[in-house]
Scaffold this motif. Structure first.
Motif, PDB file in Angstrom:
ATOM      1  N   THR A 207       0.844  -1.206   0.000  1.00 30.60           N
ATOM      2  CA  THR A 207       0.000   0.000   0.000  1.00 30.60           C
ATOM      3  C   THR A 207       0.878   1.256   0.000  1.00 30.60           C
ATOM      4  N   THR A 263      -5.497   8.415   8.200  1.00 28.37           N
ATOM      5  CA  THR A 263      -5.861   7.002   8.033  1.00 28.37           C
ATOM      6  C   THR A 263      -5.101   6.403   6.867  1.00 28.37           C
ATOM      7  N   LEU A 264      -5.064   7.140   5.763  1.00 25.99           N
ATOM      8  CA  LEU A 264      -4.343   6.682   4.577  1.00 25.99           C
ATOM      9  C   LEU A 264      -2.863   6.496   4.890  1.00 25.99           C
ATOM     10  N   ALA A 266      -1.488   5.959   7.836  1.00 30.42           N
ATOM     11  CA  ALA A 266      -1.302   4.855   8.784  1.00 30.42           C
ATOM     12  C   ALA A 266      -1.409   3.506   8.103  1.00 30.42           C
ATOM     13  N   GLN A 267      -2.225   3.414   7.061  1.00 30.97           N
ATOM     14  CA  GLN A 267      -2.413   2.158   6.345  1.00 30.97           C
ATOM     15  C   GLN A 267      -1.302   1.878   5.335  1.00 30.97           C
ATOM     16  N   SER A 268      -0.502   2.887   5.028  1.00 31.81           N
ATOM     17  CA  SER A 268       0.540   2.717   4.022  1.00 31.81           C
ATOM     18  C   SER A 268       1.766   2.034   4.619  1.00 31.81           C
ATOM     19  N   ASP A 269       2.327   1.090   3.875  1.00 33.45           N
ATOM     20  CA  ASP A 269       3.546   0.433   4.340  1.00 33.45           C
ATOM     21  C   ASP A 269       4.798   1.008   3.672  1.00 33.45           C
TER      22      ASP A 269
END
Length: 525
Positions: A207, A263-264, A266-269
């Motif tokens: 992500t 949120t975006l 935090a979800q990104s790796d």
């Protein structure tokens, strides 16, 4: 002019600036800097006489942002310098290459408290607060070295303003030899191991996310190549608008102020951030920080350490770094369009979006738009699509009212035949309204789009949100139609959105500037 056997330091200074490629200087001559003006008529440099030193600083900033070249000002001791400190602060916070050259009191009189004209205790110290480099010169060699240092900084470092002060007695001294431009350094190249580490992390990411700031405005091709291979969404900061076309299906635009951004993130790796401080004025949430999976590219080493934690910190030019990274990114399958929930707009945002839609439709894609601190510009930061780098100029960090008009004038001097528009409010324009005279004098066909709600609208609404009874937020405005015509401008007050479109089209073809006064009545009737 009487024969002079040798150039003075003031005369040689003008020739040296010309050698460094300066073609425009903004300023006001005064009894304390006329020696800087002695050689201007013999040079190829165009001088733009402004109405206030604040205007000179903002025009130089607009010239710099729109062209990518340094903007240059001449000013005088004391009040000239204090008047230009506000634009220097804006250039400092927004990373803009502005050079201010000021006169100073004679070396023998400096800060002695003798009541000299324009005396300050520490003029140099005042300028130090808002400049990356700052010099007080005592000899002709000092002047040559200071100018060389300024242009070396502009060529290789994080864009930020430089200040040089030259005492009055030094300006008149014989210049001597050595007044030629010196070789300039290039920006640092990134470390190969860190580039390889970034490629590995991005290729492994499920992500990935890309964030582009104002330092990535020259990196469009490489940034898009990475995004398209990774199928990664792109977010820009306000300063980064136009780094990639916001109409591109993978570009979400400037959405960092929205709750969904965190949120975006935090979800990104893997978050690839190029040319941005990720500051409070980008996302308006100083309680949050990115603490993992962050790859940072920047020219400023201090940025790497605050306040976000970089896993990979690449010191270097954004374009070169992204080009190197793009070569190692593998193509992957996935959706070629990104989405982001902007939420339902309130009534004000919906109305402003409607007005901005008309403006966007009528202005050519390459129009340089210079916005101010006003509600319509705050909405535009998020909803106004920009597709060309260096075409969205906004006072992000310092947040100075009155920025838009003089910045638009400076940008127009820089970009020539390309269209320039100003997006400003009825209160903000009064900070620098005198520069309408500069625009009219030079017959600059600038489209000045002024949103008139007869109030400090954003402050009023903020008071309401915080439970404060609105006060000191309404004002008696002048008749802007009469005011514009008094300065020699064209003036329009469209009654509806259709008339707004017609007015913009006419303004783009006009011989001089046009003030278009927009009001909520255009939408509501």
């Amino acid at each position: 002019m009487p024969h002079r056997a040798e150039l003075s330091t003031g005369e040689a200074l003008v020739g040296l600036l010309e050698d460094y490629g300066v073609d425009t200087i903004f300023g006001i001559p005064g009894v304390h800097n006329v020696e800087m003006y002695r050689a201007l008529p013999r040079s190829r440099i165009r001088h733009v006489l402004v109405r206030h030193e604040q205007g000179a600083g903002f025009m130089a900033d607009g010239y710099a942002r729109a062209t990518g070249k340094p903007g240059v000002c001449f000013t005088i001791t004391g009040p000239g310098l204090t008047n230009i400190l506000t634009p220097l602060g804006q250039a400092w916070s927004d990373s803009s290459n502005v050079l201010v050259i000021s006169s100073a009191l004679d070396i023998r009189d400096s800060a002695q408290g003798r009541g000299r004209l324009h005396e300050m205790i520490d003029q140099h110290g005042a300028a130090k607060a808002v400049t990356a480099l700052n010099f007080r010169c005592y000899t002709p060699k000092d002047v040559r070295d200071a100018v060389a240092a300024a242009f070396a900084h502009f060529a290789s470092g994080r864009p930020r303003p430089v200040y040089i002060e030259v005492p009055l007695d030094l300006l008149k001294e014989p210049a001597g030899d050595g007044w030629t431009a010196r070789a300039l350094p290039k920006r640092p190249s990134p470390n190969a191991e860190q580039i390889a580490a970034a490629i590995t992390k991005l290729n492994a990411a499920k992500t990935p996310l890309i964030i582009l700031g104002g330092g990535a405005l020259e990196a469009s091709t490489a940034a898009l190549a990475i995004a398209e291979k990774l199928k990664a969404p792109i977010i820009t900061t306000t300063a980064g608008k136009g780094a990639v076309p916001e109409t591109h299906p993978l570009c979400l635009g400037q959405v960092m102020a929205r709750e969904g951004f965190w949120t975006l993130a935090a979800q990104s790796d893997a978050i690839l951030c190029a040319g941005s401080e990720l500051s409070e004025t980008d996302h308006w949430n100083d309680a949050m920080a990115i603490e993992r999976n962050l790859i940072r590219i920047d020219l400023d080493p201090a940025v790497m350490a605050r306040p976000h934690t970089a896993e990979i910190a690449i010191l270097g030019d954004a374009r070169e770094s992204l080009e190197l990274i793009s070569r190692g990114i593998k193509d992957r399958k996935g959706p070629d369009k990104a989405s982001f929930d902007m939420g339902e707009p309130d009534a004000l945002r919906a109305m402003l979006t409607e007005v901005l839609g008309v403006i966007r439709k009528e202005l050519p894609e390459d129009t340089v738009i210079c916005s101010d601190m006003t509600q319509i510009a705050y909405a535009a930061n998020e909803v106004f699509p920009v597709s060309v780098p260096r075409t969205w100029l906004h006072p992000v960090g310092f947040g100075t009212l009155g920025f838009g008009l003089p910045v638009g004038i400076g940008a127009k001097f820089g970009v020539g035949d390309r269209p320039v528009a100003v997006l400003i409010g009825d209160y903000g324009i009064q900070y620098t309204v005198n520069e309408l005279g500069t625009a009219a004098e030079h017959k600059l066909p600038i489209v000045i789009l002024m949103w008139n709600n007869n109030a400090l609208g954003e402050i009023r609404d903020d008071m309401v949100r915080k439970g404060i009874q609105p006060n000191a937020v309404t004002l008696m405005n002048p008749d802007y139609q009469m005011l514009a015509r008094a300065y020699g401008l064209n003036a329009e007050q469209p009654k509806d959105l259709k008339a707004l479109a017609v007015a913009i089209r006419a303004a783009l073809k006009a011989e001089g500037p046009t003030l278009i006064e927009m009001t909520p009545r255009m939408v509501h009737g």
